[in-house]
Design a protein around this motif. Structure first.
Motif, short mmCIF file in Angstrom:
data_model
loop_
_atom_site.label_atom_id
_atom_site.label_comp_id
_atom_site.label_asym_id
_atom_site.label_seq_id
_atom_site.Cartn_x
_atom_site.Cartn_y
_atom_site.Cartn_z
N LEU A 75 0.84 -1.21 0.00
CA LEU A 75 0.00 0.00 0.00
C LEU A 75 0.87 1.25 0.00
O LEU A 75 0.62 2.20 -0.74
CB LEU A 75 -0.94 0.01 1.22
N SER A 76 1.91 1.23 0.84
CA SER A 76 2.84 2.36 0.90
C SER A 76 3.51 2.60 -0.44
O SER A 76 3.60 3.74 -0.92
CB SER A 76 3.94 2.09 1.94
N ASN A 77 3.98 1.53 -1.04
CA ASN A 77 4.65 1.64 -2.34
C ASN A 77 3.71 2.18 -3.41
O ASN A 77 4.10 2.96 -4.27
CB ASN A 77 5.19 0.28 -2.79
N ARG A 78 2.46 1.72 -3.33
CA ARG A 78 1.48 2.16 -4.33
C ARG A 78 1.20 3.66 -4.19
O ARG A 78 1.06 4.36 -5.19
CB ARG A 78 0.19 1.34 -4.16
N ILE A 79 1.10 4.13 -2.95
CA ILE A 79 0.90 5.57 -2.72
C ILE A 79 2.07 6.36 -3.30
O ILE A 79 1.88 7.39 -3.96
CB ILE A 79 0.72 5.86 -1.21
N ASP A 80 3.27 5.86 -3.06
CA ASP A 80 4.46 6.53 -3.59
C ASP A 80 4.37 6.64 -5.12
O ASP A 80 4.60 7.70 -5.70
CB ASP A 80 5.69 5.72 -3.16
N GLN A 81 4.00 5.53 -5.73
CA GLN A 81 3.86 5.48 -7.20
C GLN A 81 2.80 6.46 -7.70
O GLN A 81 3.03 7.21 -8.64
CB GLN A 81 3.40 4.07 -7.58
N LEU A 82 1.63 6.43 -7.05
CA LEU A 82 0.53 7.31 -7.48
C LEU A 82 0.91 8.78 -7.35
O LEU A 82 0.61 9.58 -8.25
CB LEU A 82 -0.74 7.01 -6.65
N LEU A 83 1.57 9.13 -6.25
CA LEU A 83 1.97 10.53 -6.07
C LEU A 83 3.03 10.91 -7.10
O LEU A 83 2.99 12.00 -7.67
CB LEU A 83 2.47 10.77 -4.64
N ASN A 84 3.98 10.02 -7.34
CA ASN A 84 5.01 10.32 -8.35
C ASN A 84 4.40 10.57 -9.72
O ASN A 84 4.78 11.48 -10.43
CB ASN A 84 6.01 9.16 -8.46
N LEU A 86 0.99 11.12 -10.53
CA LEU A 86 -0.14 12.04 -10.69
C LEU A 86 0.01 13.37 -9.95
O LEU A 86 -0.63 14.35 -10.33
CB LEU A 86 -1.44 11.35 -10.22
N ALA A 87 0.83 13.37 -8.91
CA ALA A 87 0.94 14.62 -8.13
C ALA A 87 2.37 14.82 -7.65
O ALA A 87 2.65 14.80 -6.45
CB ALA A 87 -0.03 14.56 -6.95
N PRO A 88 3.28 15.03 -8.60
CA PRO A 88 4.70 15.15 -8.22
C PRO A 88 4.98 16.34 -7.30
O PRO A 88 6.01 16.34 -6.61
CB PRO A 88 5.42 15.31 -9.57
N GLU A 89 4.05 17.31 -7.25
CA GLU A 89 4.29 18.46 -6.37
C GLU A 89 4.10 18.10 -4.90
O GLU A 89 4.53 18.83 -4.01
CB GLU A 89 3.38 19.63 -6.76
N ILE A 90 3.43 16.97 -4.63
CA ILE A 90 3.30 16.53 -3.24
C ILE A 90 4.50 15.65 -2.90
O ILE A 90 4.65 14.54 -3.44
CB ILE A 90 1.97 15.75 -3.01
N THR A 91 5.35 16.14 -2.02
CA THR A 91 6.58 15.39 -1.71
C THR A 91 6.46 14.61 -0.41
O THR A 91 7.27 13.73 -0.14
CB THR A 91 7.78 16.35 -1.61
N ALA A 92 5.45 14.96 0.40
CA ALA A 92 5.27 14.24 1.66
C ALA A 92 4.90 12.78 1.38
O ALA A 92 4.20 12.49 0.40
CB ALA A 92 4.17 14.90 2.48
N ARG A 93 5.39 11.89 2.20
CA ARG A 93 5.04 10.47 2.09
C ARG A 93 4.56 9.99 3.45
O ARG A 93 5.03 10.47 4.49
CB ARG A 93 6.27 9.64 1.67
N PRO A 94 3.61 9.04 3.46
CA PRO A 94 3.12 8.56 4.76
C PRO A 94 4.20 7.79 5.53
O PRO A 94 5.02 7.10 4.93
CB PRO A 94 1.97 7.63 4.38
N VAL A 95 4.17 7.95 6.85
CA VAL A 95 5.07 7.18 7.72
C VAL A 95 4.56 5.74 7.81
O VAL A 95 5.33 4.79 7.85
CB VAL A 95 5.13 7.82 9.13
N LEU A 141 -2.24 14.37 2.77
CA LEU A 141 -0.95 14.68 3.40
C LEU A 141 -0.62 16.15 3.16
O LEU A 141 0.04 16.79 3.96
CB LEU A 141 0.16 13.79 2.81
N GLU A 142 -1.11 16.65 2.03
CA GLU A 142 -0.82 18.03 1.63
C GLU A 142 -2.00 18.96 1.92
O GLU A 142 -1.83 20.05 2.43
CB GLU A 142 -0.48 18.06 0.13
#
Ligand SMILES: [Zn+2]
Length: 188
Positions: A75-84, A86-95, A141-142
């Protein structure tokens, strides 16, 4: 149709519903229906056989589901992928991203400690529906609320209509799937 009348009173073990069918002669079957596992047994099966067969069927269903459920790391990896993507301006990642037994919500995000929780009702959801919820929570997150910025970012998710339809459909089915009626005091 009277043939499939349940002879055991509703849910007998948490989310397990056992039904005895006169149409069923030898085989037993089990399937997932929303939050519960429904088990169908031949009407004539003995109590001893039932006690043996029911746990076996539950174990098969749960095992199959566990093998199809994404890990929290996935799930974490998928969020990272989706943000990269679709939303590269969001740099925060979940802990942390964790599965939770949530009935009222599909997911939640606490931006303060950057934790995301996803309802375990999505464990077997199609990828686009799970992605939609992951992406939604990740945007939090943003952006804390569902304002214009939030909505703009979320709109980049292509399958949002399909995903909303899936989630709405699930909720409608859940509302329709009421618990069996039970009499607390039986007439003497
Ligand atoms: Zn939200």
């Amino acid at each position: 149709m009277e043939e499939d009348a349940p002879t055991l009173p509703g849910i007998s073990e948490g989310e397990i519903l056992v039904i005895r069918s006169t149409r069923r002669k030898k085989s037993a079957s089990a399937y997932r229906q929303g939050g519960r596992i429904v088990i169908s047994l031949p009407a004539r099966m003995s109590k001893a056989e039932e006690a043996q067969v029911v746990p076996e069927l539950i174990a098969i269903i749960r095992g199959r589901e566990a093998s199809k459920t994404p890990t929290e790391e996935a799930l974490s990896n998928r969020i990272d992928q989706l943000l990269n993507e679709l939303a590269p301006e969001i740099t925060a990642r979940p802990v942390s991203v964790s599965w939770r037994p949530m009935r009222e919500r599909w997911g939640s995000c606490t931006s303060l400690d950057r934790t995301i929780r996803i309802s375990d009702r999505l464990k077997l959801a199609p990828e686009y529906a799970l992605d939609y919820v992951l992406f939604h929570e990740a945007i939090h997150l943003e952006w804390g609320d569902h304002g214009a910025e939030f909505t703009e970012v979320l709109s980049r998710f292509e399958d949002s209509e399909l995903a909303s339809a899936y989630l709405d459909g699930w909720e409608a089915a859940e509302r329709a799937m009421l618990d069996p009626v039970e009499l607390k005091k039986l007439p003497k």
